[in-house]
Enzyme design. Structure first.
Site, PDB file in Angstrom:
ATOM      1  N   ASP A 128       0.885  -1.162   0.000  1.00 42.34           N
ATOM      2  CA  ASP A 128       0.000   0.000   0.000  1.00 42.34           C
ATOM      3  C   ASP A 128       0.926   1.215   0.000  1.00 42.34           C
ATOM      4  O   ASP A 128       1.302   1.726   1.051  1.00 42.34           O
ATOM      5  CB  ASP A 128      -0.899   0.001   1.231  1.00 42.34           C
ATOM      6  CG  ASP A 128      -1.870   1.159   1.247  1.00 42.34           C
ATOM      7  OD1 ASP A 128      -2.121   1.757   0.174  1.00 42.34           O
ATOM      8  OD2 ASP A 128      -2.387   1.492   2.339  1.00 42.34           O
ATOM      9  N   GLU A 170      -2.587  -1.947  -4.985  1.00 41.52           N
ATOM     10  CA  GLU A 170      -3.883  -1.417  -5.382  1.00 41.52           C
ATOM     11  C   GLU A 170      -3.716  -0.517  -6.601  1.00 41.52           C
ATOM     12  O   GLU A 170      -2.714   0.188  -6.729  1.00 41.52           O
ATOM     13  CB  GLU A 170      -4.472  -0.615  -4.212  1.00 41.52           C
ATOM     14  CG  GLU A 170      -5.921  -0.246  -4.389  1.00 41.52           C
ATOM     15  CD  GLU A 170      -6.487   0.419  -3.144  1.00 41.52           C
ATOM     16  OE1 GLU A 170      -6.930   1.571  -3.258  1.00 41.52           O
ATOM     17  OE2 GLU A 170      -6.482  -0.227  -2.075  1.00 41.52           O
ATOM     18  N   ASP A 193      -2.617   0.863   6.681  1.00 41.46           N
ATOM     19  CA  ASP A 193      -1.653   0.744   5.588  1.00 41.46           C
ATOM     20  C   ASP A 193      -1.144  -0.699   5.511  1.00 41.46           C
ATOM     21  O   ASP A 193      -0.968  -1.254   4.431  1.00 41.46           O
ATOM     22  CB  ASP A 193      -0.475   1.707   5.778  1.00 41.46           C
ATOM     23  CG  ASP A 193      -0.908   3.163   5.772  1.00 41.46           C
ATOM     24  OD1 ASP A 193      -1.634   3.556   4.839  1.00 41.46           O
ATOM     25  OD2 ASP A 193      -0.538   3.896   6.705  1.00 41.46           O
TER      26      ASP A 193
END
Length: 163
Positions: free
Chosen positions: A7, A67, A140
């Site tokens: 992340d 992501e 995170d």
């Protein structure tokens, strides 16, 4: 198969290294690479890169997952996030890793069975899937775990499908 989930962020970059042994994912390592906001921006990027390279060399993952880029209202923040993603992708490329990107909905669906799950739901389910006594304190980190789980499950499903 060992998957490194990320992340990426300029302040905090969450990471998780998960080994998909047979059907049960096992956490090898997880944490957050933090940068000092008072430091020069280029040094912050170098800090992220150097730490990612160290983690990659330590655990030798087969793939990196993160992501997909998300929309940010603040252009400055979006650009800085882009830089963090860039050093992440560079670390992967320089170390021979393939990278895969997943939408937030895909990641939540893989981790919880609900594409609209909250961060708290993802956090709790990730801890359960990985047999952790409690979820990590940082979203995170749990987001990085969730993206690694998403990638690992997708690859395992494809392997079963093609056998």
């Amino acid at each position: 198969m060992i998957v490194m989930g990320l992340d990426p962020g300029i302040v905090n970059t969450g990471y998780a290294v998960i080994n998909f042994k047979e059907k049960e994912p096992v956490v090898s390592d997880f944490g957050c690479i933090r940068t000092d906001s008072a430091s020069d921006f280029s040094l912050r990027l170098k800090h992220i890169y150097d730490n990612l390279v160290w983690i990659i060399q330590q655990y030798k993952p087969h793939a990196m997952a993160l992501e997909e880029v998300i929309y940010a209202k603040n252009v400055k923040i979006a650009l800085k996030m882009g830089h963090a993603r860039g050093v992440t992708l560079l670390a992967a490329s320089n170390n021979g890793l393939t990278t895969s990107e997943y939408s937030p909905k895909e990641i939540k669906l893989a981790a919880t069975g609900n594409g609209g799950a909250s961060k708290q739901q993802v956090s709790r389910m990730v801890a359960q899937l990985l047999n952790l006594p409690q979820p990590p304190s940082s979203f995170d980190v749990t987001d990085a775990m969730a993206v690694a789980i998403c990638h690992g499950y997708r690859k395992m499903k494809n392997q079963l499908y093609y056998k």
